[in-house]
Write an enzyme that holds these catalytic residues in place. Structure first.
Site, PDB file in Angstrom:
ATOM      1  CE  LYS A  12      -4.043  -2.071   2.206  1.00  0.00           C
ATOM      2  NZ  LYS A  12      -4.951  -2.037   3.361  1.00  0.00           N
ATOM      3  CG  ASP A  68     -10.476  -1.035   6.690  1.00  0.00           C
ATOM      4  OD1 ASP A  68      -9.541  -1.832   6.442  1.00  0.00           O
ATOM      5  OD2 ASP A  68     -11.495  -1.380   7.301  1.00  0.00           O
ATOM      6  CB  THR A  69      -9.087  -1.615   0.987  1.00  0.00           C
ATOM      7  OG1 THR A  69      -8.534  -0.324   0.753  1.00  0.00           O
ATOM      8  CG2 THR A  69      -9.534  -2.206  -0.341  1.00  0.00           C
ATOM      9  CG  PHE A 148      -1.119  -6.015  -2.425  1.00  0.00           C
ATOM     10  CD1 PHE A 148      -2.006  -5.827  -1.375  1.00  0.00           C
ATOM     11  CD2 PHE A 148      -0.793  -4.914  -3.205  1.00  0.00           C
ATOM     12  CE1 PHE A 148      -2.561  -4.577  -1.117  1.00  0.00           C
ATOM     13  CE2 PHE A 148      -1.338  -3.659  -2.952  1.00  0.00           C
ATOM     14  CZ  PHE A 148      -2.218  -3.496  -1.905  1.00  0.00           C
ATOM     15  CG  ASP A 151      -4.277  -6.515  -6.676  1.00  0.00           C
ATOM     16  OD1 ASP A 151      -5.360  -6.110  -6.193  1.00  0.00           O
ATOM     17  OD2 ASP A 151      -3.227  -5.850  -6.612  1.00  0.00           O
ATOM     18  CE  LYS A 171      -4.004  -2.584  -7.399  1.00  0.00           C
ATOM     19  NZ  LYS A 171      -3.301  -3.273  -6.311  1.00  0.00           N
ATOM     20  CG  HIS A 176      -9.885  -0.127  -4.503  1.00  0.00           C
ATOM     21  ND1 HIS A 176      -9.404  -0.942  -5.517  1.00  0.00           N
ATOM     22  CD2 HIS A 176      -9.233  -0.511  -3.394  1.00  0.00           C
ATOM     23  CE1 HIS A 176      -8.503  -1.776  -5.028  1.00  0.00           C
ATOM     24  NE2 HIS A 176      -8.376  -1.534  -3.740  1.00  0.00           N
TER      25      HIS A 176
END
Length: 190
Positions: A12, A68-69, A148, A151, A171, A176
């Site tokens: 990230k 947060d995803t 990661f 994906d 990407k 998002h």
């Protein structure tokens, strides 16, 4: 301007730094000398993001942000959602998580899904949130070796590639996280 990014996830950090360039200085938890795993006890991405940025802001007194995803799959009633990292257990193993998703989707024709990211920024003691969504669908099997998490099984709308088949720049156009961070950058540049 300097911010502490409340994450231990190097992937990230790499994505964010590639988007921000030299415009802002990002300090990771490791670089800030903070070695904690911040709990994510809440049932929404918004509350978990807020929890992480607040903890780090309170610890450091510096401007901080977190994200947060979650991967939300229609046929699984929004799962794995906030449990995306721990879907197959507390060991947080991406391959196990992917295997579980593919297993639960076996025989399903509806493979619509979305990645949703919520960023919580605390700047000058005040919180602001930014959301990014990538609509797409879950593939039948892994494709690609980059990226990661989920994906390799997520293909965003408008692309013929999974996230794991894209380089970082490509990407970031679809992702998002990219969408949420563009909103954050826009806010910071005002």
């Amino acid at each position: 301007m300097t911010f502490v990014f409340a994450t231990n996830n190097e992937n990230k950090v790499r994505e964010i730094r590639s988007m921000l360039g030299d415009a802002f200085r990002i300090i990771t938890l490791k670089e800030a000398g903070i070695d904690i795993d911040i709990p994510e006890p809440h049932d929404t991405l918004e509350a978990n993001a807020r929890e992480k940025s607040t903890v780090i802001h309170n610890m450091t007194g510096q401007n901080a942000f977190s994200e947060d995803t979650g991967l939300e799959i229609d046929a699984l009633n929004g799962e794995p959602g906030v449990l995306s990292a721990r879907y197959a257990g507390e060991q947080k193993n991406a391959d196990d998580n992917i295997d579980l998703v593919l297993q639960r989707l076996e025989g399903q024709s509806d493979r619509r899904a979305r990645f949703r990211t919520v960023i919580s920024l605390i700047i000058d003691g005040k919180e602001h949130q930014f959301e990014g969504v990538a609509e797409g669908h879950i593939l039948m099997e892994r494709q690609g070796g980059k990226g990661f998490g989920y994906d390799p099984i997520f293909r965003p709308e408008g692309s013929s590639k999974s996230f794991a088949e894209m380089d970082l720049a490509e990407k970031n156009q679809y992702s998002h996280r990219g969408k949420a961070f563009r909103k954050l950058i826009e806010f910071l540049q005002q």
